[in-house]
Design an enzyme around this catalytic site. Sequence first.
Site, PDB file in Angstrom:
ATOM      1  CE1 TYR A   1       3.910   0.118   3.855  1.00 39.70           C
ATOM      2  CE2 TYR A   1       5.363  -0.312   5.693  1.00 39.70           C
ATOM      3  CZ  TYR A   1       4.878  -0.651   4.451  1.00 39.70           C
ATOM      4  OH  TYR A   1       5.366  -1.757   3.816  1.00 39.70           O
TER       5      TYR A   1
ATOM      6  CE  LYS B   1      -6.822   6.810  -7.212  1.00 41.12           C
ATOM      7  NZ  LYS B   1      -6.793   6.245  -8.557  1.00 41.12           N
TER       8      LYS B   1
ATOM      9  CG  ASP C   1      -4.595   5.197 -10.853  1.00 38.81           C
ATOM     10  OD1 ASP C   1      -4.042   6.268 -10.561  1.00 38.81           O
ATOM     11  OD2 ASP C   1      -5.819   5.139 -11.105  1.00 38.81           O
TER      12      ASP C   1
ATOM     13  CG  ASP D   1       5.871  -1.307   0.684  1.00 38.34           C
ATOM     14  OD1 ASP D   1       7.026  -1.736   0.798  1.00 38.34           O
ATOM     15  OD2 ASP D   1       4.851  -2.011   0.801  1.00 38.34           O
TER      16      ASP D   1
END
Length: 364
Positions: free
Chosen positions: A123, A190, A224, A248
């Site tokens: 971002y 992740k 996930d 987000d």
Amino acid sequence: MTHRVTLLPGDGIGPEVAEAMKQCVAATGVAIEWDEQPVGEFAIKKYGTPLPDHVLEAIRKSKVAIKGPIVTPIGKGFRSVNVALRQALDLFACVRPCRSFEGAKSFKGVDLVIFRENTEDLYAGIEFEKGSPEVAQVIELCNKLQPRKIKDDAAVSIKPISVSASRRIVKFAFEYALKHGRKKVTAVHKANIMKFSDGLFLRTAGEVAKEYEGRVAFEDVIVDNCCMQLVQRPQNFDVLVLPNLYGDIISDLCAGLIGGLGLAPGANIGDGIALFEPVHGSAPKYTGLNKVNPAATILSASLMLDYLGETKAAQRLEQAVRDVIKEGKAVTYDLKADRNDPTAVGTREMAEAVCSLLRGKRPA
Ligand code: NAD
């Protein structure tokens, strides 16, 4: 005491939800001196830029601001004013509480708070356009430094994750958990794939967690898997802390769990400075139609009142919104079982129902 607050109504549906919010804040009886500043489309018309410097100065001076959403052109045009505000004012912590609403299509028993790092990650806006001389240099360097080759027709975005920014957001989440009697902080990442960037975030979170051992529990989950668990058992989560991009995405997912974007408020907090805003965007197709749900912006104002030390007014405002939603009469289309329900009211009417409750009257 009168509080001075900078108000950025934004564009698209922004001015409508901002006006609704202002009326509800007035109905709490808290005195606010609003310093209204156009941004986005309106600032472009007036000043030739969506975020003039004097707006940043105004917020630095008042130290508290609330805004409606602002359009960001997709895949072209100017960069996000929202991201620019967060970066320029170093509003490092994005705080988004998500609690079930009786009367909305909410999962029962959801009561979690999202802490999204606000200043770096993908971002940060460090991007190189396909075909540019800069991207050619970046690709050449990357291809030299490591074995996996980037194709020469690629665009490249950079994902910086630092120890200092990760530490600051995780500590902020733990401090919040302690102060508000929360039991557990979950770091979302992740790190199995992005071993250096997300790995650093996870390791830093683990180090900070040690400072709170015995007081607040800590766990981590891969992003996930987190999405799947949130949809199946959202009640298992308490405080979530995430790098910017996952924050987000998970924020919108959690908004969906409690009844939609129309109900999700947010705060961007820095050192001694705060900017409150709904999670949702400017929903351009509904501009000027008096149609959208003002609750997310009104609830953002409740977070703002709490920040200003007006705790009782903040609680009364949140409760009035909750009561209107529970009753289910004076609510916008998104809160009706059938989105085409002709009894749905408009933005103004829903705000008036909240004001009526705050003034001790039953909504008409
Ligand atoms: P969006 O949140 O504006 O709208 C998505 C959909 O959610 C809408 O079509 C509508 O169905 C629903 N929705 C949103 N707000 C609602 C409300 N208050 N009441 C009822 N329903 C509501 O997302 P988008 O369409 O992806 O983005 C539109 C623009 O907003 C883009 O330019 C985007 O960049 C910008 N945006 C701004 C912010 C911000 O200002 N902080 C945040 C997200 C998106």
